[in-house]
Design a protein around this motif. Sequence first.
Motif, PDB file in Angstrom:
ATOM      1  N   GLU A  65      -0.328   6.521   9.083  1.00  0.00           N
ATOM      2  CA  GLU A  65      -1.041   5.560   8.944  1.00  0.00           C
ATOM      3  C   GLU A  65       0.521   5.682   7.486  1.00  0.00           C
ATOM      4  O   GLU A  65       0.412   5.833   7.145  1.00  0.00           O
ATOM      5  CB  GLU A  65      -2.074   5.675   8.667  1.00  0.00           C
ATOM      6  N   PHE A 121     -15.937  -6.799  14.212  1.00  0.00           N
ATOM      7  CA  PHE A 121     -14.776  -5.698  13.818  1.00  0.00           C
ATOM      8  C   PHE A 121     -15.190  -5.137  13.443  1.00  0.00           C
ATOM      9  O   PHE A 121     -15.901  -4.065  13.340  1.00  0.00           O
ATOM     10  CB  PHE A 121     -14.126  -6.098  12.126  1.00  0.00           C
ATOM     11  N   SER A 126     -15.419  -0.167  -2.134  1.00  0.00           N
ATOM     12  CA  SER A 126     -14.448  -1.233  -1.926  1.00  0.00           C
ATOM     13  C   SER A 126     -12.820  -0.693  -2.243  1.00  0.00           C
ATOM     14  O   SER A 126     -12.381  -0.098  -3.032  1.00  0.00           O
ATOM     15  CB  SER A 126     -14.524  -2.917  -2.675  1.00  0.00           C
ATOM     16  N   SER A 185     -13.617   8.878  -9.371  1.00  0.00           N
ATOM     17  CA  SER A 185     -14.466   9.360  -8.440  1.00  0.00           C
ATOM     18  C   SER A 185     -14.755  10.767  -8.355  1.00  0.00           C
ATOM     19  O   SER A 185     -15.174  11.112  -7.550  1.00  0.00           O
ATOM     20  CB  SER A 185     -13.440   9.145  -7.160  1.00  0.00           C
ATOM     21  N   GLY A 223     -11.867   2.695   3.355  1.00  0.00           N
ATOM     22  CA  GLY A 223     -11.444   3.141   2.499  1.00  0.00           C
ATOM     23  C   GLY A 223     -10.650   3.937   3.660  1.00  0.00           C
ATOM     24  O   GLY A 223     -10.657   4.070   4.433  1.00  0.00           O
ATOM     25  N   SER A 224     -10.112   4.787   2.943  1.00  0.00           N
ATOM     26  CA  SER A 224      -8.977   6.235   3.758  1.00  0.00           C
ATOM     27  C   SER A 224      -9.463   7.029   4.773  1.00  0.00           C
ATOM     28  O   SER A 224     -11.339   7.118   4.328  1.00  0.00           O
ATOM     29  CB  SER A 224      -8.134   6.670   3.051  1.00  0.00           C
ATOM     30  N   LYS A 265     -19.205   0.298  -6.250  1.00  0.00           N
ATOM     31  CA  LYS A 265     -18.561   0.613  -7.007  1.00  0.00           C
ATOM     32  C   LYS A 265     -16.626   0.415  -6.189  1.00  0.00           C
ATOM     33  O   LYS A 265     -16.522   0.475  -5.002  1.00  0.00           O
ATOM     34  CB  LYS A 265     -18.194   2.065  -6.143  1.00  0.00           C
ATOM     35  N   PHE A 311      -8.639  -0.735  -2.180  1.00  0.00           N
ATOM     36  CA  PHE A 311      -7.430  -1.437  -3.820  1.00  0.00           C
ATOM     37  C   PHE A 311      -6.817  -3.387  -2.501  1.00  0.00           C
ATOM     38  O   PHE A 311      -6.860  -3.931  -3.798  1.00  0.00           O
ATOM     39  CB  PHE A 311      -6.658  -0.737  -4.384  1.00  0.00           C
ATOM     40  N   ASP A 346     -19.047  11.920  -5.359  1.00  0.00           N
ATOM     41  CA  ASP A 346     -20.019  12.688  -4.594  1.00  0.00           C
ATOM     42  C   ASP A 346     -21.232  11.674  -4.813  1.00  0.00           C
ATOM     43  O   ASP A 346     -22.515  12.457  -4.279  1.00  0.00           O
ATOM     44  CB  ASP A 346     -18.594  13.891  -5.009  1.00  0.00           C
ATOM     45  N   SER A 379     -12.276  -0.264  -6.092  1.00  0.00           N
ATOM     46  CA  SER A 379     -11.440   1.260  -6.333  1.00  0.00           C
ATOM     47  C   SER A 379     -11.062   0.579  -7.312  1.00  0.00           C
ATOM     48  O   SER A 379     -11.302  -0.486  -7.599  1.00  0.00           O
ATOM     49  CB  SER A 379      -9.884   0.868  -5.440  1.00  0.00           C
ATOM     50  N   THR A 380     -10.127   1.993  -8.317  1.00  0.00           N
ATOM     51  CA  THR A 380     -10.242   1.675  -9.646  1.00  0.00           C
ATOM     52  C   THR A 380      -9.412   0.661  -9.905  1.00  0.00           C
ATOM     53  O   THR A 380      -9.208  -0.636 -10.813  1.00  0.00           O
ATOM     54  CB  THR A 380      -9.895   2.995 -10.155  1.00  0.00           C
ATOM     55  N   GLU A 410     -15.495   1.829   7.251  1.00  0.00           N
ATOM     56  CA  GLU A 410     -13.871   0.597   7.559  1.00  0.00           C
ATOM     57  C   GLU A 410     -12.556   1.984   7.506  1.00  0.00           C
ATOM     58  O   GLU A 410     -12.856   1.852   5.627  1.00  0.00           O
ATOM     59  CB  GLU A 410     -14.087  -0.484   7.120  1.00  0.00           C
ATOM     60  N   LEU A 411     -11.991   2.614   8.260  1.00  0.00           N
ATOM     61  CA  LEU A 411     -11.330   3.158   7.563  1.00  0.00           C
ATOM     62  C   LEU A 411     -10.038   3.229   7.633  1.00  0.00           C
ATOM     63  O   LEU A 411      -9.364   1.663   8.454  1.00  0.00           O
ATOM     64  CB  LEU A 411     -11.691   5.088   8.149  1.00  0.00           C
TER      65      LEU A 411
HETATM   66  P1  NAP Z   1      -9.369   4.864  -0.651  1.00  0.00           P
HETATM   67  O1  NAP Z   1      -8.484   6.318  -1.283  1.00  0.00           O
HETATM   68  O2  NAP Z   1      -9.855   6.062   0.292  1.00  0.00           O
HETATM   69  O3  NAP Z   1     -10.198   4.650  -1.508  1.00  0.00           O
HETATM   70  C1  NAP Z   1     -11.250   3.679  -1.126  1.00  0.00           C
HETATM   71  C2  NAP Z   1     -12.418   3.945  -2.459  1.00  0.00           C
HETATM   72  O4  NAP Z   1     -13.070   4.977  -2.221  1.00  0.00           O
HETATM   73  C3  NAP Z   1     -11.941   3.105  -3.515  1.00  0.00           C
HETATM   74  O5  NAP Z   1     -12.817   2.346  -4.494  1.00  0.00           O
HETATM   75  C4  NAP Z   1     -12.141   4.396  -4.372  1.00  0.00           C
HETATM   76  O6  NAP Z   1     -12.052   4.646  -5.419  1.00  0.00           O
HETATM   77  C5  NAP Z   1     -13.303   5.581  -3.751  1.00  0.00           C
HETATM   78  N1  NAP Z   1     -13.207   6.567  -3.498  1.00  0.00           N
HETATM   79  C6  NAP Z   1     -12.371   7.985  -3.113  1.00  0.00           C
HETATM   80  N2  NAP Z   1     -12.924   8.884  -3.689  1.00  0.00           N
HETATM   81  C7  NAP Z   1     -14.706   9.045  -3.370  1.00  0.00           C
HETATM   82  C8  NAP Z   1     -15.237   9.497  -3.223  1.00  0.00           C
HETATM   83  N3  NAP Z   1     -15.083  11.196  -3.226  1.00  0.00           N
HETATM   84  N4  NAP Z   1     -16.909   8.799  -2.898  1.00  0.00           N
HETATM   85  C9  NAP Z   1     -16.845   7.734  -3.129  1.00  0.00           C
HETATM   86  N5  NAP Z   1     -15.696   7.283  -3.262  1.00  0.00           N
HETATM   87  C10 NAP Z   1     -14.426   7.050  -3.348  1.00  0.00           C
HETATM   88  O7  NAP Z   1      -8.279   4.126   0.211  1.00  0.00           O
HETATM   89  P2  NAP Z   1      -7.946   3.476  -0.655  1.00  0.00           P
HETATM   90  O8  NAP Z   1      -6.255   3.756  -0.684  1.00  0.00           O
HETATM   91  O9  NAP Z   1      -8.252   2.386  -1.559  1.00  0.00           O
HETATM   92  O10 NAP Z   1      -7.539   1.794   0.456  1.00  0.00           O
HETATM   93  C11 NAP Z   1      -6.368   1.910   1.452  1.00  0.00           C
HETATM   94  C12 NAP Z   1      -6.869   2.909   2.908  1.00  0.00           C
HETATM   95  O11 NAP Z   1      -7.801   1.693   3.392  1.00  0.00           O
HETATM   96  C13 NAP Z   1      -6.337   2.459   4.731  1.00  0.00           C
HETATM   97  O12 NAP Z   1      -6.273   3.779   5.132  1.00  0.00           O
HETATM   98  C14 NAP Z   1      -6.804   1.476   4.716  1.00  0.00           C
HETATM   99  O13 NAP Z   1      -6.351   1.651   6.633  1.00  0.00           O
HETATM  100  C15 NAP Z   1      -7.515   1.828   4.766  1.00  0.00           C
HETATM  101  N6  NAP Z   1      -8.458   0.235   4.846  1.00  0.00           N
HETATM  102  C16 NAP Z   1      -9.433  -0.236   6.377  1.00  0.00           C
HETATM  103  C17 NAP Z   1     -10.282  -1.064   6.168  1.00  0.00           C
HETATM  104  C18 NAP Z   1     -10.479  -1.405   7.395  1.00  0.00           C
HETATM  105  O14 NAP Z   1     -11.461  -2.521   7.713  1.00  0.00           O
HETATM  106  N7  NAP Z   1     -11.022  -0.730   9.152  1.00  0.00           N
HETATM  107  C19 NAP Z   1      -9.323  -2.540   5.355  1.00  0.00           C
HETATM  108  C20 NAP Z   1      -8.834  -1.547   4.288  1.00  0.00           C
HETATM  109  C21 NAP Z   1      -8.646  -0.255   4.003  1.00  0.00           C
HETATM  110  P3  NAP Z   1     -10.509   4.759  -6.756  1.00  0.00           P
HETATM  111  O15 NAP Z   1     -10.397   3.674  -6.387  1.00  0.00           O
HETATM  112  O16 NAP Z   1     -11.617   5.214  -7.963  1.00  0.00           O
HETATM  113  O17 NAP Z   1     -10.420   6.005  -5.910  1.00  0.00           O
END
Ligand code: NAP
Length: 485
Positions: free
Chosen positions: A386, A453, A160, A219, A239-240, A186, A162, A224, A188-189, A259-260
């Motif tokens: 974004e 969604f 999930s 992470s 996440g992203s 797992k 942040f 990975d 987000s931190t 969901e990105l």
């Molecule tokens: P993020 O940086 O991609 O992190 C998301 C999750 O992935 C965190 O738990 C992160 O952990 C983990 N992660 C990072 N690297 C990883 C890896 N190599 N393997 C597995 N997990 C890994 O995103 P964010 O900054 O938390 O959230 C913002 C983004 O999420 C935005 O782009 C937003 O648009 C998107 N989002 C999309 C939706 C949707 O429904 N489409 C909803 C909400 C948010 P760590 O924190 O420990 O790095």
Amino acid sequence: MPFAYIKEGNNYKYLVDGKWVFSSSEKTIGINSPVDNSLLGKIQAVNQKEVDNVLSTAKKAQKKWAELPVSARAEILNKASELLSKNKEVIANQLIKEIAKARSLSITEVERTADLIRSTAEEGLRMNGELLEGECFYKCERKKRALVGRVPIGVVLAISPFNYPVNLSCSKIAPALIAGNSVVLKPSTQGAISVLHIAELFLEAGVPPGVLNVVTGNSSEIGDYLVKHKDVDMIAFTGSTKVGKRIANLAGMKHLLLELGGKDAVIVLEDADLDLAVRECVSGCFSYSGQRCTAVKRIILINSIADKFIDKFVKEADKLKHGKPEEDAYITPLINNEAADNIQELIDDANNNGAKKLMCKFRERNFWGATIFDNVTSKCRLYHEEQFGPVAVIIRIKDEKEAIKVANDSEYGLQTGIFTNNINKAFDIASKLEVGTVQINGRSDRGPDNFPFSCIKSSGIGTQGIKYSIEAMTRIKSTVLNLPS
Ligand code: NAP
Ligand code: G3P
């Protein structure tokens, strides 16, 4: 006494096999508040050996969990929902401090999630199969009947982000559990402490040991490793796009729900109710400081009404309260300095590429004030990328045809909004938009959580939403009866 087990002093534990434990790595990660940088606690940096143990525990526990009647699983989820409602102040206070979400939005996130869990439990009771008759199919000579049902996928790795730690963790946990899967979560931190609180409530509700586990950590060490692990059968990630694409590349044959990122647009037509459009765009652009995947990230205006819209929009944005989340300010600090630096880059680029700055209140470290740019064109990074912050992007176009072209000119595909009083026109335009959802006369919005969604293009894979998430977290299994002819 809720939450008594999840920490000792300031050190939070992780959850495996129904027990809260410290990592043998003896490493921790400090979690500081984005509001005032105060230390909120330390979480465990779980290592790869511990990940192996968590996953083998989840794998074993899943078999027994799946054998429970769905009504028993629903009862546990209903209890978790009740506990979440009962503890909403504690959880919301944690969100306020940990992710700087305004008080009212934090409360809403918890309440909405309690509803989501309860509705998921209810929907699970309707997870029925079907009976297919073979004779109706071309050249099926023997009498055949297929009993088609849904079975769990196995171990779901839930990851999930942040910005909605509670909602976007539970929107994975609840459908996975009702369908008979086990979960390794797992979070987000930043946001992890809030999620550990939620996990404790699921345990208290009666989720058996090993069925829900939570790992925290870097992470770079376990990300990975988790994604590629042989004991993971499905990955549900929010996440992203950058991390999502990496996961998709590493996951191999695992089931995927992604969901990105998003770059949602709203189109405002000449006959729109401008006051309504302005209200929806202000909350769409600035709610939670624009840190929503479904934030309005582009406002596409027909030239003839652009000046009138902008005049009202700037006046409304100017009234927004900036400040602390505990005081329920509308615009609060961003999650960290890197997020603010990213916005700085996008703004510098817009200034250098002909966009017109209409408002840019201030920047103090990770706190950005409301910002508005007019005349954004495809030369600017803000047109494509974004922003994930309180930055409104206005794009002027000449007519509806160009509006559709610009709205679709994006690598993302979550939602687009259309403001018009002509319903036929709205439906016609909706049919031409390349997104998962079109909103008519409303801002982009994920909820209510029972709505589908859908994420397309670089915004993801699959469809979430209570019923749709349960479907995604089950697979179809058929048993064919070959009757004597
Ligand atoms: P993020 O940086 O991609 O992190 C998301 C999750 O992935 C965190 O738990 C992160 O952990 C983990 N992660 C990072 N690297 C990883 C890896 N190599 N393997 C597995 N997990 C890994 O995103 P964010 O900054 O938390 O959230 C913002 C983004 O999420 C935005 O782009 C937003 O648009 C998107 N989002 C999309 C939706 C949707 O429904 N489409 C909803 C909400 C948010 P760590 O924190 O420990 O790095
Ligand atoms: O970015 C999180 C996503 O789930 C948005 O939810 O309800 O703010 O549209 P919502």
